[in-house]
Design an enzyme around this catalytic site. Structure first.
Site, PDB file in Angstrom:
ATOM      1  N   ARG A  67      -2.510 -12.361 -33.303  1.00 34.62           N
ATOM      2  CA  ARG A  67      -1.987 -12.531 -31.950  1.00 34.62           C
ATOM      3  C   ARG A  67      -2.123 -11.258 -31.112  1.00 34.62           C
ATOM      4  O   ARG A  67      -2.481 -11.324 -29.939  1.00 34.62           O
ATOM      5  CB  ARG A  67      -0.512 -12.944 -32.012  1.00 34.62           C
ATOM      6  CG  ARG A  67       0.102 -13.303 -30.675  1.00 34.62           C
ATOM      7  CD  ARG A  67      -0.424 -14.626 -30.164  1.00 34.62           C
ATOM      8  NE  ARG A  67      -1.575 -14.486 -29.274  1.00 34.62           N
ATOM      9  CZ  ARG A  67      -2.487 -15.437 -29.091  1.00 34.62           C
ATOM     10  NH1 ARG A  67      -2.415 -16.575 -29.742  1.00 34.62           N
ATOM     11  NH2 ARG A  67      -3.492 -15.248 -28.263  1.00 34.62           N
ATOM     12  N   LYS A  97      -2.659  -0.814  -9.394  1.00 37.27           N
ATOM     13  CA  LYS A  97      -1.839  -2.005  -9.652  1.00 37.27           C
ATOM     14  C   LYS A  97      -2.207  -2.546 -11.030  1.00 37.27           C
ATOM     15  O   LYS A  97      -2.889  -3.555 -11.177  1.00 37.27           O
ATOM     16  CB  LYS A  97      -2.057  -3.044  -8.559  1.00 37.27           C
ATOM     17  CG  LYS A  97      -1.573  -2.582  -7.188  1.00 37.27           C
ATOM     18  CD  LYS A  97      -1.870  -3.603  -6.104  1.00 37.27           C
ATOM     19  CE  LYS A  97      -1.405  -3.113  -4.742  1.00 37.27           C
ATOM     20  NZ  LYS A  97      -1.741  -4.042  -3.652  1.00 37.27           N
ATOM     21  N   LYS A 104      -1.073   8.485   2.140  1.00 39.44           N
ATOM     22  CA  LYS A 104      -0.677   7.190   2.688  1.00 39.44           C
ATOM     23  C   LYS A 104       0.255   7.397   3.887  1.00 39.44           C
ATOM     24  O   LYS A 104       0.630   8.524   4.209  1.00 39.44           O
ATOM     25  CB  LYS A 104      -0.014   6.354   1.602  1.00 39.44           C
ATOM     26  CG  LYS A 104      -0.977   5.909   0.504  1.00 39.44           C
ATOM     27  CD  LYS A 104      -0.244   5.112  -0.562  1.00 39.44           C
ATOM     28  CE  LYS A 104      -1.217   4.487  -1.546  1.00 39.44           C
ATOM     29  NZ  LYS A 104      -1.964   3.359  -0.959  1.00 39.44           N
ATOM     30  N   GLU A 137      -5.319   7.242   4.416  1.00 44.46           N
ATOM     31  CA  GLU A 137      -5.135   5.835   4.758  1.00 44.46           C
ATOM     32  C   GLU A 137      -4.966   5.691   6.271  1.00 44.46           C
ATOM     33  O   GLU A 137      -4.130   6.366   6.879  1.00 44.46           O
ATOM     34  CB  GLU A 137      -3.902   5.286   4.036  1.00 44.46           C
ATOM     35  CG  GLU A 137      -3.581   3.838   4.328  1.00 44.46           C
ATOM     36  CD  GLU A 137      -2.285   3.411   3.657  1.00 44.46           C
ATOM     37  OE1 GLU A 137      -2.351   2.959   2.505  1.00 44.46           O
ATOM     38  OE2 GLU A 137      -1.221   3.549   4.284  1.00 44.46           O
ATOM     39  N   ASP A 166      -7.117   0.360   6.044  1.00 46.65           N
ATOM     40  CA  ASP A 166      -6.048  -0.425   5.436  1.00 46.65           C
ATOM     41  C   ASP A 166      -5.719  -1.661   6.259  1.00 46.65           C
ATOM     42  O   ASP A 166      -5.234  -1.560   7.385  1.00 46.65           O
ATOM     43  CB  ASP A 166      -4.791   0.450   5.280  1.00 46.65           C
ATOM     44  CG  ASP A 166      -3.673  -0.283   4.567  1.00 46.65           C
ATOM     45  OD1 ASP A 166      -3.948  -0.956   3.560  1.00 46.65           O
ATOM     46  OD2 ASP A 166      -2.519  -0.188   5.029  1.00 46.65           O
TER      47      ASP A 166
END
Length: 314
Positions: A111, A146, A178, A208, A229
Site C-alpha cells: 500500500r 502548492k 508578492k 508579482e 498575476d
C-alpha cells in the site's frame, strides 16, 4: 539479493538518497505501526510469491524508482525488476515492475509503494496534459509551492517527469516579491532596491504585478522576472509588448487546461500552474499476483510426500 534495473531518468534528482530513505522509512512506519497484523497472522514466514505492478489506465510514470526503493528498504532480499522509467508514457496494461520473494514483505509494503506511485504518476500525467496544450508556443509550464507537506521534492520530480519545469523548490531558492512584501516595503521600487542590495549574487528577483503600471515600475527597478498575476489575456499581451524581451515573464493565477493555450499565445515565457500538484487525481496502478506465481512457489517448496494408495480391494 535485490535486482533493481533502473534507468538514469528514474532518479529523484531533487533529493539526496539519504534524505529520501529517511522519508520513505517514515512512510512505512506510519502505515505498519507495530506489526502488519494481517500478513503476520495469515501468511507463513517462509511463504514466497511473485507479483507484478501494472498500469490499469494510460499514464505518464513518476515515482517508479521510489516505489521500488520502498520495497527494498523494508526487505533487501526481495528481487525487484523495474521494467519502465519515470517520464515514460505507457498504455493500459503495461507491467511496470516485477517483484518476487517473501510474500509477507511484499504485502506489507504494497500500500505504501502504491500510494506513492499512484499519486506521483497522477501529477506527471496531468502535467503532461498541460504541457501538450502549449506545445509549439515557446512557453514553458512551471509548478508552484502548492505541494503536499513532506512530499514537495517527490511532487516536483513528478512535474519534471510530465515535461514541466520546477519553480522554487523552497523559500530559499529565490526572491519573490508578492503584494504583501511590496506593501510592507512601501512600493515595488523600494522592495526591489532592498532585495538587490542584500540578495546572493546568483539569485534572481521576481516581482508579482497585477497591473501594467506595476510591470513598468518593476522593469525600471531591475527585476529579473515579472509575474503577471491573474491578468486578462489582453493585458498579458500588452505586458509582453511593454517588456519587449528584456526580462522573463511568468503568467500565474487560475490557469486551467481550457485557458492555458490562449495564455501561452500571448508570448509569456513561463506559466505557473498550482493545479498540477495540488489537484491532480491519482492514477490506477495495481499490484497483482503473477500468473505463474503458484508455479514459482511450488518450485521453492518441497513437495510433501503423498500417502501410497492401497491396492487392497474392498
Amino acid at each position: 539479493m535485490t535486482a533493481m534495473h533502473l534507468s538514469s531518468a528514474s532518479a529523484v534528482w531533487q533529493m539526496d538518497p539519504m534524505a529520501l530513505d529517511a522519508r520513505l522509512r517514515d512512510f512505512l512506519n506510519e502505515d505498519i505501526g507495530h506489526v502488519d497484523l494481517t500478513s503476520t497472522l495469515m501468511i507463513d514466514e517462509a511463504s514466497t510469491g511473485q507479483f507484478e505492478m501494472r498500469a490499469r489506465e494510460p499514464m505518464t510514470i513518476a515515482g517508479l524508482s521510489v516505489a521500488a526503493r520502498v520495497f527494498s528498504l523494508y526487505d533487501a532480499s526481495l528481487d525487484i525488476e523495474v521494467l519502465a522509467a519515470d517520464g515514460q508514457t505507457v498504455p493500459e496494461g503495461t507491467t511496470l515492475m516485477r517483484l518476487q520473494g517473501s510474500a509477507r514483505s511484499l504485502l506489507t509494503v504494497e500500500r505504501t509503494a502504491l500510494n506513492l506511485i499512484q499519486h506521483l504518476s497522477g501529477i506527471a500525467t496531468l502535467t503532461a496534459r498541460y504541457v501538450e496544450r502549449i506545445a509549439g508556443t515557446g512557453a514553458q509550464l512551471v509548478d508552484t509551492r502548492k505541494t503536499t507537506p513532506g512530499l514537495r521534492a517527490l511532487e516536483k520530480h513528478a512535474v519534471a517527469c510530465g515535461g514541466g519545469r520546477n519553480h522554487r523548490l523552497g523559500l530559499d531558492s529565490g526572491v519573490m516579491l508578492k503584494d504583501n512584501h511590496i506593501a510592507v516595503c512601501g512600493g515595488i521600487t523600494e522592495a526591489v532596491t532592498r532585495a538587490k542590495s542584500r540578495v546572493p549574487v546568483l539569485t534572481r528577483i521576481e516581482v508579482e504585478c497585477d497591473r501594467l503600471d506595476q510591470v513598468e515600475e518593476a522593469l525600471a527597478a531591475g527585476a529579473d522576472v515579472i509575474m503577471l498575476d491573474n491578468m486578462p489575456v489582453e493585458t498579458m499581451r500588452s505586458a509582453v509588448e511593454l517588456v519587449g524581451g528584456k526580462v522573463s515573464l511568468e503568467a500565474s493565477g487560475g490557469v486551467r487546461l481550457e485557458t492555458i493555450r490562449a495564455i501561452a499565445e500571448t508570448g509569456v515565457d513561463f506559466i505557473s500552474v498550482g493545479r498540477v500538484t495540488q489537484s491532480a487525481p491519482a492514477v490506477d496502478i495495481g499490484l497483482d499476483e503473477a500468473l505463474d506465481s503458484a508455479a514459482y512457489r511450488a518450485s521453492l517448496r518441497p513437495v510433501a510426500p503423498q500417502p501410497a494408495q492401497s491396492t487392497q480391494e474392498n
